[in-house]
Design an enzyme around this catalytic site. Structure first.
Site, PDB file in Angstrom:
ATOM      1  N   ASP A 208      -0.679  11.295 -11.746  1.00  0.00           N
ATOM      2  CA  ASP A 208      -0.900   9.910 -11.338  1.00  0.00           C
ATOM      3  C   ASP A 208      -1.720   9.168 -12.397  1.00  0.00           C
ATOM      4  OD1 ASP A 208      -0.705   7.993  -9.082  1.00  0.00           O
ATOM      5  OD2 ASP A 208      -2.894   8.115  -9.103  1.00  0.00           O
ATOM      6  N   GLU A 267       3.104   9.623 -14.953  1.00  0.00           N
ATOM      7  CA  GLU A 267       3.271   8.246 -14.494  1.00  0.00           C
ATOM      8  C   GLU A 267       2.453   7.396 -15.464  1.00  0.00           C
ATOM      9  OE1 GLU A 267       2.239   5.111 -10.963  1.00  0.00           O
ATOM     10  OE2 GLU A 267       0.779   6.469 -11.786  1.00  0.00           O
TER      11      GLU A 267
HETATM   12  C1  NOJ Z   1       0.208   5.299  -8.508  1.00  0.00           C
HETATM   13  C2  NOJ Z   1       0.729   5.762  -7.192  1.00  0.00           C
HETATM   14  O1  NOJ Z   1       2.132   5.895  -7.266  1.00  0.00           O
HETATM   15  C3  NOJ Z   1       0.311   4.734  -6.173  1.00  0.00           C
HETATM   16  O2  NOJ Z   1       0.916   4.966  -4.928  1.00  0.00           O
HETATM   17  C4  NOJ Z   1      -1.193   4.761  -6.070  1.00  0.00           C
HETATM   18  O3  NOJ Z   1      -1.624   3.731  -5.193  1.00  0.00           O
HETATM   19  C5  NOJ Z   1      -1.848   4.546  -7.434  1.00  0.00           C
HETATM   20  N1  NOJ Z   1      -1.234   5.331  -8.467  1.00  0.00           N
HETATM   21  C6  NOJ Z   1      -3.327   4.890  -7.389  1.00  0.00           C
HETATM   22  O4  NOJ Z   1      -3.498   6.273  -7.280  1.00  0.00           O
END
Ligand code: NOJ
Length: 541
Positions: A208, A267
């Site tokens: 993440d 991500e």
């Molecule tokens: C990306 C995640 O996909 C999302 O759902 C989340 O709110 C943020 N990162 C913060 O962790």
């Protein structure tokens, strides 16, 4: 049924990865919330769908203020979702079906309920406990102003003041304090968290906010801050995509390399020219590519994005990833039902319902599946996409849980509409999600879209996905062999994948198909030799 991708090494390069938002997938204990028991009960469904891997959104102990991206303990499973022992069982059962399991790891921030953060609050300024997070004194005569002008992704200042006057950084919700990645204790802790799950059989990690983590320790004002879904182009930004993240990537990679055949996918919302840096041989195995997700239904735009992505991946020996939906964006069956140019990220709040053509969205979503499932690289499917589920854009305000809703002063509804529990059966209280209702209300239309309603219907969206994934592993699993074909005109996306010719009519009039070609699969029925509007076809000579 599965392709060779799961049995050879580098299985992630051309797999079909199915994203499970566990809270909304299947509820095994009847408390209205999805769980690992429910997930285990659907493993045969997932095997029959033909997927190679599952990516499970965070399932760790959490107050769920951001759907689990606020982790209170990285080594325990939230009791609403199950136990560590049951997760081990689930991993083994997935492996028996030749399905890999990718866990979601959230290293940028913890929950404010995490033991470390509670210790930091108690220990006070200057303590080693506070040094695990980003605490600073404020500006102004009495430190009453935040240390910088940084704003949070969910809205408002990225700083929150605590009782003794200091401020802590939270790039997301105030309940998600950012960890201090300059601190060796933080780094060592995550090495250990990786090993903890690798030892339990996890095959990979979705990381993440991989472009966050490292902050400019001189804490300059930024002037302007982009949102999570905007591509960041600011050079030397004080908290996104700083060069220091690569050292952390390499450290994690060396931990993963102690084990066989494991992977990590980033991500990372970074400018296109910066992404390859994350994919160097000693860093990530893969990164999400969200470009197609952000592209309107237009042949020239699809072709340009696909070509650019395939070329960029080829140049560095990486594999592309294809994503149309996930738990953060409006489901594409609804997006494609809106006219191009409608600002769909905010649309659920303000958009007129007349702007939505449900049939058109559903038809295009089917065609889009034949695009992402025929491209080189790996394809990520978001749960329910195989059922053609739409966004539930009209959820009542009093059920909304996304922090976006609260932090935007109730002006942006946020992401709950794509997280509505999955309908497994035609009827019943929660359409088979579980025996105790569903944590978000499901619309009546979910009955006809349920897995049960589609399983035996050869014309269903589910049948299309099943066929496409099966054919993919037979005809399209090889890497490479991609070439655009412009011979069908401007309004048609066409390309070759080895012997397969993919043609998608994104224009308004029918298009003549090559007379001699044989149809392997079509997203909507084909009559005669024409390809109708919003239809995709896979052809072989
Ligand atoms: C990306 C995640 O996909 C999302 O759902 C989340 O709110 C943020 N990162 C913060 O962790």
């Amino acid at each position: 049924m599965n392709s060779a991708a799961t049995t050879t090494s580098e299985w992630w390069r051309n797999g079909v990865v199915y994203q499970v938002y566990v809270r909304s997938f299947a509820d095994g204990n009847g408390d209205g919330t999805g769980d690992v028991t429910g997930l285990r009960s659907k493993l045969d469904y997932l095997r029959d769908l033909g997927v190679n891997a599952l990516w499970i959104n965070p399932w760790y102990s959490s107050p769920l203020r951001d759907g689990g991206y606020d982790v209170a303990d990285y080594r325990t499973i939230d009791e609403r979702f199950g136990t560590t022992e049951e997760v081990e069982l689930f991993i083994a059962e997935a492996h028996e079906r030749d399905i890999k399991v990718i866990a979601d790891l959230v290293p940028n921030h913890t929950s404010s309920d995490h033991r470390w953060f509670q210790e930091a609050l108690a220990a006070g300024p200057g303590s080693p406990e506070r040094a695990r997070y980003v605490f600073k004194d404020g500006k102004g005569a009495n430190g009453e102003l935040p240390p910088t002008d940084w704003t949070a992704v969910f809205g408002g200042s990225a700083w929150e003041q605590v009782e003794d006057g200091q401020w802590y950084l939270h790039l997301f919700d105030p309940s998600q304090p950012d960890l201090n990645w300059e601190n060796e204790e933080v780094r060592a802790e995550f090495d250990d968290v990786f090993r903890f799950w690798l030892d339990r059989g996890i095959d990979g990690f979705r990381i993440d906010v991989a472009h966050g983590l490292v902050k400019d320790t001189t804490f300059p004002d930024v002037g302007k801050v982009g949102k999570i879904l905007e591509s960041e182009t600011t050079e030397n930004h004080p908290f996104w995509d700083r060069d220091g993240v690569h050292e952390i990537n390499r450290r994690w990679r060396s931990v993963l390399d102690e084990y066989d055949d494991r992977m990590m996918v980033a991500e990372a919302w970074v400018a296109a020219h910066r992404l390859p840096l994350y994919l160097r041989p000693d860093e990530y195995h893969q990164s999400f590519n969200f470009d197609l997700l952000a592209t309107d239904w237009n042949a020239a735009e699809f072709a340009a994005v696909i070509d650019k992505s395939v070329t960029a991946a080829d140049e560095i020996g990486a594999s592309s990833t294809w994503v149309l939906s996930n738990h953060d964006v409006m489901r594409h069956a609804t997006r494609y039902g809106l006219d191009a140019g409608i600002p769909w990220r905010q649309w659920p709040m303000t958009g007129p319902v007349e702007a939505l053509d449900v049939e058109r969205g559903a038809r295009r979503a089917r065609a889009a599946a034949l695009v992402t499932l025929s491209l080189p690289g790996s394809t990520y499917i978001y749960q329910g996409e195989e059922l053609g589920l739409p966004e539930v854009w009209d959820l009542p305000e009093d059920v909304l849980e996304d922090p976006t809703w609260f932090r935007s002063d109730f002006t942006e509804k946020g992401r709950d509409g794509c997280r509505v529990p999955i309908p497994w059966e035609r009827s019943g209280d929660s359409f088979g999600f579980g025996s105790g209702g569903a944590w978000l209300p499901q619309p009546e239309t979910f009955g006809d879209l349920s897995a049960e309603a589609q399983l035996d219907d050869p014309a269903s969206c589910l049948a299309l996905y099943r066929s496409a994934i099966a054919i993919r592993s037979e005809h399209l699993a090889e890497e490479g062999g991609f070439a655009l074909d412009s011979s069908f005109g401007d309004e048609v996306l066409a390309y070759r994948r080895g012997e397969v010719l993919v043609v998608v009519n994104m224009g308004a009039s029918p298009v003549a198909l090559p007379a001699e070609a044989k149809v392997l699969l079509a997203s909507s029925p084909i009559s005669g030799s024409d390809l109708e509007q919003d239809t995709a076809v896979w052809l072989v000579p």
